[in-house]
Design an enzyme around this catalytic site. Structure first.
Site, PDB file in Angstrom:
ATOM      1  N   ASP A  81      -2.151   8.105   8.008  1.00 28.85           N
ATOM      2  CA  ASP A  81      -3.191   7.414   9.040  1.00 28.85           C
ATOM      3  C   ASP A  81      -1.930   6.436   9.769  1.00 28.85           C
ATOM      4  O   ASP A  81      -1.005   7.131  10.050  1.00 28.85           O
ATOM      5  CB  ASP A  81      -4.172   6.622   8.063  1.00 28.85           C
ATOM      6  CG  ASP A  81      -3.385   5.774   7.128  1.00 28.85           C
ATOM      7  OD1 ASP A  81      -2.526   5.383   7.189  1.00 28.85           O
ATOM      8  OD2 ASP A  81      -4.136   5.128   6.209  1.00 28.85           O
ATOM      9  N   SER A 140       0.669  -1.071   0.056  1.00 31.27           N
ATOM     10  CA  SER A 140       0.173  -0.105  -0.112  1.00 31.27           C
ATOM     11  C   SER A 140       1.022   1.522   0.008  1.00 31.27           C
ATOM     12  O   SER A 140       0.309   2.403  -0.255  1.00 31.27           O
ATOM     13  CB  SER A 140      -1.022   0.039   1.186  1.00 31.27           C
ATOM     14  OG  SER A 140      -0.130  -0.021   2.416  1.00 31.27           O
ATOM     15  N   HIS A 149       0.641   4.869   6.983  1.00 32.66           N
ATOM     16  CA  HIS A 149       1.153   5.635   5.592  1.00 32.66           C
ATOM     17  C   HIS A 149       1.311   6.966   5.971  1.00 32.66           C
ATOM     18  O   HIS A 149       0.499   7.953   6.601  1.00 32.66           O
ATOM     19  CB  HIS A 149      -0.080   5.331   4.708  1.00 32.66           C
ATOM     20  CG  HIS A 149      -0.522   4.175   4.293  1.00 32.66           C
ATOM     21  ND1 HIS A 149      -1.758   3.633   5.056  1.00 32.66           N
ATOM     22  CD2 HIS A 149      -0.085   3.108   3.883  1.00 32.66           C
ATOM     23  CE1 HIS A 149      -1.916   2.477   4.664  1.00 32.66           C
ATOM     24  NE2 HIS A 149      -0.718   1.970   3.851  1.00 32.66           N
TER      25      HIS A 149
END
Ligand SMILES: *[C@@H]1O[C@H](CO)[C@@H](O)[C@H](O)[C@H]1NC(C)=O
Ligand SMILES: *[C@@H]1O[C@H](CO)[C@@H](O)[C@H](O)[C@H]1NC(C)=O
Ligand SMILES: *[C@@H]1O[C@H](CO)[C@@H](O)[C@H](O)[C@H]1NC(C)=O
Length: 389
Positions: free
Chosen positions: A345, A41, A348
């Site tokens: 977050d 991600s 990330h």
């Protein structure tokens, strides 16, 4: 089709995303005519969203993700662009189109992105044997490499043609392996068992390098792990009453950062070994850790006047992380100015932080050997609200 669209609230987002990204034709890199990337991600520009089962989109596909760039969720787990996007801009290439493995078009001559949120370096079954259950996805690096081979077969038609094509490609291989460790740490697997899988993770990355080189890849940028002891998720779960567990300058958890550096050290050894094996290639270590450590320790100098350890977006608590109320869920809250935060977050970065890492790796000093600056042409555009089409 109309009925299906009405039935799925996710579809409008997907359709918007699939529109071609506008791209101001400017100077192109003299070194690279295409760009391919792999990872999780940290690098995913939409694959996880495209592959998600209907009605079960991951939280990164909901506002406020994407609020800075493109002004809507794009499947990127940040408020805006990722390192991979800034690299594309630096090469004068369009932002990479995600390639989720279903051949819907042959039109990927400038590159594609195979990274998917939740992807591990190691195979799902191998990790399960080691007691690490990746509940999120069973996608691994080898699956991404296989998808790349599938796509490559549509771009070039003979081994020599493919070699020629790939010799002018930049490959971004990672970051990958972070999820193998995250899962293990968050499932409370004993730390000695997690330390024991590091050589396997690094070997798997080496195996991918070998396959890419055999296909004809010459320039491969291989980033290491980020300082995981600075993620709001880790800081929350592994909170400690002992002051000495924290780096006094950054407030990050020392043990977890040392773990990430252990992975990075083994990865660098692997890169040196492969470089000797393939002297005609240019295997570059991307020091994401070094770049991030600089702004974690001196956030003010880099414009991070909000926080370097608290997440911009989350469900409250000292680091704005609550596992039952994550960013993107109704009721979670985001800070007013993401560009003043390092973390978007729980694990990330914000676009602002990713932009710095990309610049540090491409323009120096955080790559070994140094990335050839003459290959860079594009300048990254300013942050702020943008529309891509
Ligand atoms: C991965 O998961 C999908 C969907 O659950 C399944 O169809 C597929 O067989 C799995 N692959 C592996 C390698 O386990
Ligand atoms: C986390 O969120 C849940 C669900 O909203 C809430 O019940 C709980 O109190 C929160 N925990 C903390 C520590 O804030
Ligand atoms: C860097 O790139 C330029 C432009 O393609 C090339 O002429 C030069 O030889 C490269 N330098 C190195 C050290 O590879």
């Amino acid at each position: 089709m109309a009925a299906a669209a009405a039935a799925s609230s996710a579809l409008p987002v997907l359709l918007l995303f699939l529109l071609p990204l506008s791209f101001a034709a400017g100077a192109r890199s003299p070194c690279f005519t295409s760009f391919f990337s792999f990872g999780d991600s940290i690098t995913d520009t939409g694959n996880q969203m495209l592959l998600a089962p209907e009605g079960n989109l991951p939280h990164c596909c909901f506002p406020p993700y994407g609020e800075t760039y493109f002004g809507r969720p794009s499947g990127r787990c940040s408020d805006g662009r990722l390192i991979v996007d800034f690299i594309a801009e630096h090469l004068g290439l369009p932002l990479l189109t995600p390639f989720p493995g279903k051949l819907h078009s042959n039109d990927f001559p400038l590159g594609a992105n195979f990274a998917e949120g939740g992807a591990t370096a190691l195979d799902f079954h191998f990790l399960a044997e080691k007691g690490i259950y990746n509940t999120h996805t069973n996608l691994s690096l080898q699956v991404e490499i296989d998808r790349f081979k599938e796509l490559l077969a549509t771009i070039c038609s003979s081994p020599s043609e493919c070699k020629d094509y790939l010799s002018k490609s930049l490959i971004l291989l990672g970051e990958i392996g972070g999820i193998d460790y995250n899962r293990a740490f968050f499932e409370d697997v004993a730390s000695d068992k997690i330390i024991a899988i590091v050589p396997y993770v690094v070997a798997e990355i080496g195996k991918s390098v070998k396959q890419l080189v055999e296909l004809g890849a010459v320039t491969i940028l291989i980033p290491g792990n980020l300082p995981i002891g600075c993620w709001p998720g880790y800081l929350t779960k592994f909170w400690s009453p002992n002051k000495e567990d924290y780096d006094p300058l950054s407030g990050c958890l020392v043990w977890y950062n040392n773990f990430a550096q252990h992975h990075n050290k083994l990865l660098q050894h692997q890169i040196v070994r492969l470089q000797k094996l393939y002297p005609h290639t240019n295997l570059i270590y991307g020091d994401y850790f070094g770049s991030a450590t600089r702004f974690h320790r001196h956030p003010q100098k880099f414009g991070f006047t909000g926080s370097a350890v608290v997440a911009c977006c989350g469900g409250g608590g000292p680091y704005n992380y609550n596992e039952s109320l994550i960013c993107g869920n109704p009721g979670s809250k985001a800070c007013a100015e993401p560009s003043t935060y390092v973390n978007w977050d729980d694990h990330h970065f914000t676009e602002a932080a990713y932009r710095i890492v990309a610049k540090d790796v491409l323009e120096g000093p955080f790559s070994t050997p140094r990335f050839n600056a003459s290959c860079l042409v594009g300048r990254t555009t300013d942050s702020g609200r943008h529309s891509s089409y």
